[in-house]
Design an enzyme around this catalytic site. Structure first.
Site, mmCIF file in Angstrom:
data_model
loop_
_atom_site.group_PDB
_atom_site.id
_atom_site.type_symbol
_atom_site.label_atom_id
_atom_site.label_comp_id
_atom_site.label_asym_id
_atom_site.label_seq_id
_atom_site.Cartn_x
_atom_site.Cartn_y
_atom_site.Cartn_z
ATOM 1 N N SER A 11 1.616 -0.601 -0.096
ATOM 2 C CA SER A 11 -0.124 -0.387 -0.018
ATOM 3 C C SER A 11 0.911 1.292 0.241
ATOM 4 C CB SER A 11 -1.090 -0.009 1.249
ATOM 5 O OG SER A 11 -0.166 0.092 2.602
ATOM 6 N N TYR A 42 -4.270 0.017 3.570
ATOM 7 C CA TYR A 42 -5.343 -0.960 3.285
ATOM 8 C C TYR A 42 -5.855 -1.566 4.309
ATOM 9 C CZ TYR A 42 -3.081 -2.306 -1.750
ATOM 10 O OH TYR A 42 -3.029 -2.210 -3.099
ATOM 11 N N GLY A 43 -5.235 -1.480 6.049
ATOM 12 C CA GLY A 43 -5.513 -2.129 6.501
ATOM 13 C C GLY A 43 -6.580 -1.136 7.781
ATOM 14 N N ASN A 74 1.302 -7.456 4.379
ATOM 15 C CA ASN A 74 0.768 -8.559 5.308
ATOM 16 C C ASN A 74 -1.204 -8.419 4.997
ATOM 17 O OD1 ASN A 74 3.352 -9.378 7.175
ATOM 18 N ND2 ASN A 74 2.887 -7.678 7.678
ATOM 19 N N CYS A 184 3.767 -6.299 9.844
ATOM 20 C CA CYS A 184 2.599 -5.460 8.667
ATOM 21 C C CYS A 184 3.929 -4.770 8.439
ATOM 22 C CB CYS A 184 2.329 -4.218 9.697
ATOM 23 S SG CYS A 184 2.558 -2.712 9.125
ATOM 24 N N THR A 185 4.930 -4.902 7.055
ATOM 25 C CA THR A 185 5.966 -4.309 6.444
ATOM 26 C C THR A 185 6.445 -2.830 6.499
ATOM 27 O OG1 THR A 185 4.665 -3.877 4.448
ATOM 28 C CG2 THR A 185 5.511 -6.134 4.538
HETATM 29 N N1 DGL Z 1 1.952 -2.425 5.009
HETATM 30 C C1 DGL Z 1 1.097 -3.042 4.756
HETATM 31 C C2 DGL Z 1 0.901 -3.756 5.832
HETATM 32 O O1 DGL Z 1 2.286 -5.007 5.643
HETATM 33 C C3 DGL Z 1 -0.122 -2.235 5.033
HETATM 34 C C4 DGL Z 1 -0.564 -0.754 6.012
HETATM 35 C C5 DGL Z 1 -1.426 -0.359 5.418
HETATM 36 O O2 DGL Z 1 -2.118 0.137 3.961
HETATM 37 O O3 DGL Z 1 -2.397 -0.393 6.293
HETATM 38 O O4 DGL Z 1 0.029 -5.009 6.265
#
Ligand code: DGL
Length: 265
Positions: A11, A42-43, A74, A184-185
Site C-alpha cells: 500500500s 489498506y489496513g 501482510n 506489517c511491512t
Molecule cells: N504495509 C501493509 C501491511 O504489511 C499495509 C499497511 C496499511 O496500508 O495499512 O499490512
C-alpha cells in the site's frame, strides 16, 4: 536463467523494507514495485476491497511480464494470496506463512506476539497460521494501525514515534511475549523504537527475511535467477504522490539503482 523482473507490491512505503532485503540477498534481480499510495492505507479497508486492489496490481504485473510476484504487504496477503495464486500465471509469494515459520524457528517461541494492521489482526491471519503449524504456542495479537501512519509520514525517530510505539505496545506489559512478529511491512522501520519498548530479551521477526528466502529458493529450483553481471535498475511506482515514495526510497533503500514514477492503474 530468466532476466524478467519481479513484481513487488504494498500500500505504500512498507514495501521498501522488503526491497531492502531483496537488494541485499538477490542484487541481480530487476524489481518493479507498486506502492498503492493512492489507496493507502489498506489496513482499514475491507478484505474484499483489498483483494480487488491487489488483483488490479497483479494484472499490471502480468502486462509487465514479471516472472514472480511478492505481496510485500501482510494485509493484502491475508486478503488476496489464494486468489492471486489462482489467477496469476506466475508464482505469488506472501508474508504470513513465512512470518509464522520465522517466528517458530526462534529459540524462544512459546509465547508469540503479533502486531499488524487492523485488518490483519481482526482476521487473525497470523494466529490461524501459527496454530496450524504448532497448536501449543500462545499468541498475543495487537492491531497497531497508528504505527503505519508514522512510517508513511516519515516520522520514525521522532518523539511522536516513540510515544505511539509505547502506547500501542502497552498490552505486552501485561502479556509478555518471547518473540514478536512485525506483521506489517511498515513496522521494520520502527524496529529500534519497538525493541526499546519491549527490551532486548524479545526477538523481533521480520517476515520479509523468510519470504525472500522462499523467493530465492524458488528461483534457484526453477533455474530462474537473473544471471546479469550488472545490478539492473529497478522501477518504483506510486499510484499516489511520487514525492512521498521518492523520499522513502532515499531514506530506506541501500541502493541508488532505481527510478521513481507515478502510475495510473
Ligand atoms: N504495509 C501493509 C501491511 O504489511 C499495509 C499497511 C496499511 O496500508 O495499512 O499490512
Amino acid at each position: 536463467m530468466d532476466k524478467r523482473p519481479i513484481g513487488i507490491m504494498d500500500s505504500g512505503l512498507g514495501g521498501l523494507s522488503v526491497i531492502r532485503i531483496m537488494n541485499q540477498q538477490l542484487p541481480h534481480e530487476k524489481l518493479i514495485f507498486v506502492g498503492d499510495q493512492g489507496h493507502f492505507p489498506y489496513g482499514t479497508r475491507t478484505q474484499q476491497n483489498v483483494c480487488h486492489l491487489a488483483l488490479n496490481i497483479g494484472q499490471f504485473f502480468k502486462r509487465q511480464n514479471v516472472k514472480m510476484m511478492i505481496v510485500a504487504c501482510n494485509t493484502a496477503t491475508a486478503a488476496a494470496l489464494p486468489t492471486l495464486q489462482a489467477k496469476m500465471p506466475f508464482p505469488v509469494i506472501g508474508m504470513i506463512a513465512p512470518g509464522a515459520k520465522g517466528a517458530l524457528q526462534q529459540a524462544h517461541h512459546h509465547s508469540i506476539g503479533v502486531i499488524g494492521t487492523a485488518s490483519t489482526i481482526e482476521n487473525h491471519a497470523y494466529e490461524k497460521k501459527l496454530h496450524q503449524l504448532d497448536t501449543s504456542v500462545q499468541v498475543v495479537e495487537k492491531a497497531a494501525q497508528p504505527l503505519v501512519s508514522i512510517v508513511e509520514h516519515g516520522q520514525t525517530g521522532t518523539v511522536l514515534a516513540k510515544q505511539t510505539v509505547d502506547e500501542q505496545l502497552a498490552v505486552f506489559d501485561q502479556q509478555p511475549v518471547e518473540t514478536l512478529i512485525l506483521g506489517c511491512t511498515h513496522f521494520p522501520f520502527l524496529a529500534a523504537e519497538i525493541q526499546q519498548k519491549l527490551g532486548n530479551q524479545v526477538t523481533l521477526v521480520d517476515p520479509a527475511k523468510e519470504a525472500v528466502n522462499n523467493a530465492q529458493e524458488w528461483l534457484i529450483k526453477h533455474d530462474a535467477l537473473n544471471d546479469t553481471t550488472l545490478a539492473p535498475q529497478s522501477r518504483l511506482y506510486s499510484t499516489g504522490d511520487v514525492a512521498v515514495l521518492k523520499a522513502g526510497a532515499e531514506q530506506w533503500l541501500n541502493s541508488q539503482n532505481y527510478t521513481c514514477a507515478h502510475l495510473e492503474l
